[in-house]
Design an enzyme around this catalytic site. Sequence first.
Site, mmCIF file in Angstrom:
data_model
loop_
_atom_site.group_PDB
_atom_site.id
_atom_site.type_symbol
_atom_site.label_atom_id
_atom_site.label_comp_id
_atom_site.label_asym_id
_atom_site.label_seq_id
_atom_site.Cartn_x
_atom_site.Cartn_y
_atom_site.Cartn_z
ATOM 1 N N GLY A 190 2.764 2.650 10.782
ATOM 2 C CA GLY A 190 3.730 3.729 10.634
ATOM 3 C C GLY A 190 4.476 4.089 11.896
ATOM 4 O O GLY A 190 5.176 5.105 11.947
ATOM 5 N N SER A 230 3.791 -1.677 10.436
ATOM 6 C CA SER A 230 5.247 -1.716 10.673
ATOM 7 C C SER A 230 5.879 -3.051 10.281
ATOM 8 O O SER A 230 6.810 -3.511 10.931
ATOM 9 C CB SER A 230 5.554 -1.364 12.135
ATOM 10 O OG SER A 230 5.162 -0.035 12.415
ATOM 11 N N ASN A 246 0.872 -1.183 0.000
ATOM 12 C CA ASN A 246 0.000 0.000 0.000
ATOM 13 C C ASN A 246 0.904 1.226 0.000
ATOM 14 O O ASN A 246 1.498 1.562 1.013
ATOM 15 C CB ASN A 246 -0.898 -0.034 1.245
ATOM 16 C CG ASN A 246 -1.729 1.236 1.388
ATOM 17 O OD1 ASN A 246 -1.799 2.048 0.468
ATOM 18 N ND2 ASN A 246 -2.342 1.399 2.548
ATOM 19 N N GLU A 251 -6.672 5.045 7.879
ATOM 20 C CA GLU A 251 -6.477 6.459 7.510
ATOM 21 C C GLU A 251 -7.740 7.010 6.847
ATOM 22 O O GLU A 251 -8.087 8.181 7.028
ATOM 23 C CB GLU A 251 -5.239 6.587 6.616
ATOM 24 C CG GLU A 251 -3.962 6.372 7.435
ATOM 25 C CD GLU A 251 -2.808 5.736 6.688
ATOM 26 O OE1 GLU A 251 -2.806 5.698 5.451
ATOM 27 O OE2 GLU A 251 -1.889 5.243 7.381
ATOM 28 N N HIS A 271 -9.387 1.455 5.083
ATOM 29 C CA HIS A 271 -8.099 1.650 5.761
ATOM 30 C C HIS A 271 -8.299 2.619 6.931
ATOM 31 O O HIS A 271 -9.105 3.548 6.838
ATOM 32 C CB HIS A 271 -7.068 2.200 4.773
ATOM 33 C CG HIS A 271 -5.676 2.156 5.333
ATOM 34 N ND1 HIS A 271 -5.210 3.092 6.216
ATOM 35 C CD2 HIS A 271 -4.667 1.262 5.168
ATOM 36 C CE1 HIS A 271 -3.965 2.778 6.570
ATOM 37 N NE2 HIS A 271 -3.615 1.677 5.952
ATOM 38 N N LYS A 329 0.087 4.285 -0.301
ATOM 39 C CA LYS A 329 -0.547 5.485 0.261
ATOM 40 C C LYS A 329 -0.350 6.670 -0.693
ATOM 41 O O LYS A 329 -0.307 6.456 -1.911
ATOM 42 C CB LYS A 329 -0.023 5.738 1.681
ATOM 43 C CG LYS A 329 -0.158 4.474 2.555
ATOM 44 C CD LYS A 329 0.074 4.699 4.023
ATOM 45 C CE LYS A 329 -0.116 3.378 4.771
ATOM 46 N NZ LYS A 329 0.020 3.518 6.216
ATOM 47 N N GLU A 381 -5.067 -4.521 10.926
ATOM 48 C CA GLU A 381 -4.042 -3.490 11.079
ATOM 49 C C GLU A 381 -4.319 -2.705 12.360
ATOM 50 O O GLU A 381 -5.123 -1.755 12.344
ATOM 51 C CB GLU A 381 -4.064 -2.522 9.889
ATOM 52 C CG GLU A 381 -3.743 -3.150 8.554
ATOM 53 C CD GLU A 381 -3.171 -2.124 7.580
ATOM 54 O OE1 GLU A 381 -2.064 -2.343 7.086
ATOM 55 O OE2 GLU A 381 -3.820 -1.088 7.331
#
Length: 269
Positions: free
Chosen positions: A193, A233, A25, A117, A115, A27, A187
């Site tokens: 991240g 991560s 991904n 985000e 996701h 992003k 996730e």
Amino acid sequence: MAARSRDVVAKPNPRNGRCRLISGNWKMNLNHLEAISLVQKLHYSLRDSDYQFTEISVHPPFTALRSIQLLLETDRIPISLGAQNCYFEGSGAYTGEVSASMLSKLGVKYVIVGHSERRDIFGESDEDVAMKANAVLGLQMTPIVCVGESLSQRERFETEGVIQSQVDAVVAAMSSELCEQLVFAYEPKWAIGSGVPAEPADAVVGANAVRSAIAKHHGEDVSSKVRIQYGGSVNSANAKEFLDQGEIDGLLVGGASLTAEAFTAVIQA
Ligand code: 13P
């Protein structure tokens, strides 16, 4: 070279019949020129055997999808094309949105939906995520449905409940035939991240929560067919630990999918 033709289909994991999927991904990173360069380098650094037991997908920004589609087709690269999002409506006055049918016409096979985000920054609800998953399935593509708890939810021991309600929202009203085609990505938000991945045992807890929520609606047979990735991560040093867990069928990789060296190292780990 026959083994590298686009006809290469990764074989299922003999332990559970599910085919591993490692997805990058990207992003909001890489313009279309950088994206082309990355896929070319990735293709050169992967060995034929890397494609045998693992399907690999890349999820560029929308602006690079057409370029990557042409590259994969022209060079017969057996990497699957993925998108990062779509809108659930088919067409109309939705400025700035991209429909599932537009993605399907670009040869997209996997679409990430929900996701964290998207949920946290753009306010997507569980209902939005369910409608997106259905729109993707309706166009014969596969949604990668992301679920996962925040740090505060984890600290309140709400992890499994959060995952179950996110999964419920997507699968409750879906036919079993469609449900078994889904891919989920567990996730945990605190691992994304952050450089701090979940422990493999925590990832298994998350994957089991996804599977039991599916089983509640569709039974064990359907839930045993659904693939569940871990994301957060992931890098070449920890990828193998996750994949060694029988319940984890692949990885959704952010930062470590942005260079050919790092993503190859994750795939070959
Ligand atoms: P990182 O691998 O950069 O933690 O990102 C994970 C992720 O959000 C993939 O969708």
